[in-house]
Design an enzyme around this catalytic site. Structure first.
Site, mmCIF file in Angstrom:
data_model
loop_
_atom_site.group_PDB
_atom_site.id
_atom_site.type_symbol
_atom_site.label_atom_id
_atom_site.label_comp_id
_atom_site.label_asym_id
_atom_site.label_seq_id
_atom_site.Cartn_x
_atom_site.Cartn_y
_atom_site.Cartn_z
ATOM 1 N N LYS A 138 0.823 -1.224 0.000
ATOM 2 C CA LYS A 138 0.000 0.000 0.000
ATOM 3 C C LYS A 138 0.850 1.264 0.000
ATOM 4 C CE LYS A 138 -3.457 -0.458 -0.564
ATOM 5 N NZ LYS A 138 -4.002 -0.772 -1.914
ATOM 6 N N ARG A 174 5.211 5.494 2.022
ATOM 7 C CA ARG A 174 4.283 6.587 2.314
ATOM 8 C C ARG A 174 4.306 6.875 3.808
ATOM 9 N NH1 ARG A 174 -1.458 4.894 0.538
ATOM 10 N NH2 ARG A 174 -1.923 7.024 1.191
ATOM 11 N N GLY A 213 -6.839 4.327 -4.915
ATOM 12 C CA GLY A 213 -7.345 5.637 -4.544
ATOM 13 C C GLY A 213 -8.650 5.609 -3.769
ATOM 14 N N ALA A 252 -11.280 5.807 -0.753
ATOM 15 C CA ALA A 252 -11.337 6.671 0.425
ATOM 16 C C ALA A 252 -11.080 5.864 1.686
ATOM 17 C CB ALA A 252 -12.705 7.342 0.503
#
Length: 314
Positions: free
Chosen positions: A71, A154, A278, A280
């Protein structure tokens, strides 16, 4: 006496292998005996014939692997890198080094999973689980000590939320119930540090494992947060790391307002990542997010010191 002489001869004749990195523990699975067994499987003539094309292309071991993180944007990175004509990318995650059933099949099986490529091209595969699997660094090193590795990261807290979101939607598609994220993140009123998604975001622990085998110069870290916001500068850095000619340019990317992220434009053809990308994130209580940020503060600091670089994370 004869047995003693035979043993002495074998000791003299046997070549000594001296790795350029610290010696691998004798108990490690990346032993010489395991490697010999892998190479035996590689010598199957029929497999070699299947891997050579009449046009001069062939399947070959990858020279570059995207090792993670889950991810973190590995699919986006692979798709963007595939814009370069000198890149041949494996379509699916191979899981050779981390799945025992695959690893036992040997190197020839691994080669069979690769795309056909020409001599001037770099073959790339990506399996995000490699980064957090303790066995993988030694196994990759044992195959190719000169491997060029790509790691995309990330913000650890955001990665945890993305990790949960993927599993949540997988259950929803199968019409199976799945607990709320709070049930995973909280245990006895405190942050549940045993939650696997949190462990995967402790980057410095996993990075230490890779640095036992590969120098930092062989591992390029892609800023996944920047890749989402402005992909071109990050891809330029990857081109330089892989010593590729600058072929990808800013016009290869365009922002899709409907999807909310960048898509690709290649020779007039436009394509976006799968709709599963992408998604939410779930709504999380602000205090719980603050606990996540606080927990990752020290691990992030250790990671920055380890790689000599900082990232714009909470």
């Amino acid at each position: 006496m004869a047995a003693f002489l035979l043993g002495a001869v074998l000791l003299i004749v046997q070549p000594q292998i001296v790795p350029s990195r610290p010696a691998i523990n004798s108990k490690a699975e990346t032993s010489q005996s395991v490697q010999r067994e892998l190479l035996k499987k590689t010598s199957q003539k029929n497999d070699f014939k299947e891997n050579i094309n009449s046009n001069g292309s062939c399947r070959q071991l990858p020279q570059t692997i995207i090792i993670g993180v889950r991810k973190g944007g590995t699919r986006a990175l692979l798709e963007m890198l595939s814009l370069h004509p000198d890149i041949a990318a494996a379509e699916s995650e191979v899981h050779f080094f981390d799945w025992e059933d695959h690893y036992r099949n040997g190197l020839q099986w691994y080669i069979n999973q690769m795309p056909f490529s020409y001599p001037h091209q770099i073959t790339v595969e990506k399996t995000p689980a490699y980064f957090t699997s303790p066995k993988v660094p030694g196994r990759v090193y044992n195959m190719n000590q000169s491997m060029r590795l790509l790691l995309i990261l990330r913000d650890p807290s955001e990665r945890v939320l993305s990790d949960y979101t993927q599993v949540f939607y997988n259950h929803m598609q199968k019409h199976k119930p799945y607990p709320s994220i709070e049930q995973f993140l909280i245990k006895d009123g405190e942050l549940n540090v045993d939650y696997k998604a949190i462990n995967r975001s402790l980057y410095y622990i996993h990075m230490q494992n890779w640095l036992k085998y590969f120098p930092l110069g062989h591992i390029h870290i892609v800023d996944g947060d920047k890749l989402i916001k402005d992909p071109f500068p990050e891809i330029e850095k990857v081109e330089r790391f892989l010593k590729l000619s600058p072929q990808i340019n800013a016009s290869n990317f365009y922002f899709n307002k409907t999807k909310g992220f960048y898509c690709l434009r290649d020779s007039g053809r436009e394509r976006c990542l799968h709709e599963s990308k992408g998604r939410a994130h779930p709504q999380v209580d602000t205090r719980l997010l603050e606990k996540l940020h606080e927990y990752f503060h020290e691990p992030n600091k250790k990671f920055f010191e380890l790689v000599g670089r900082t990232f714009d994370w909470h």
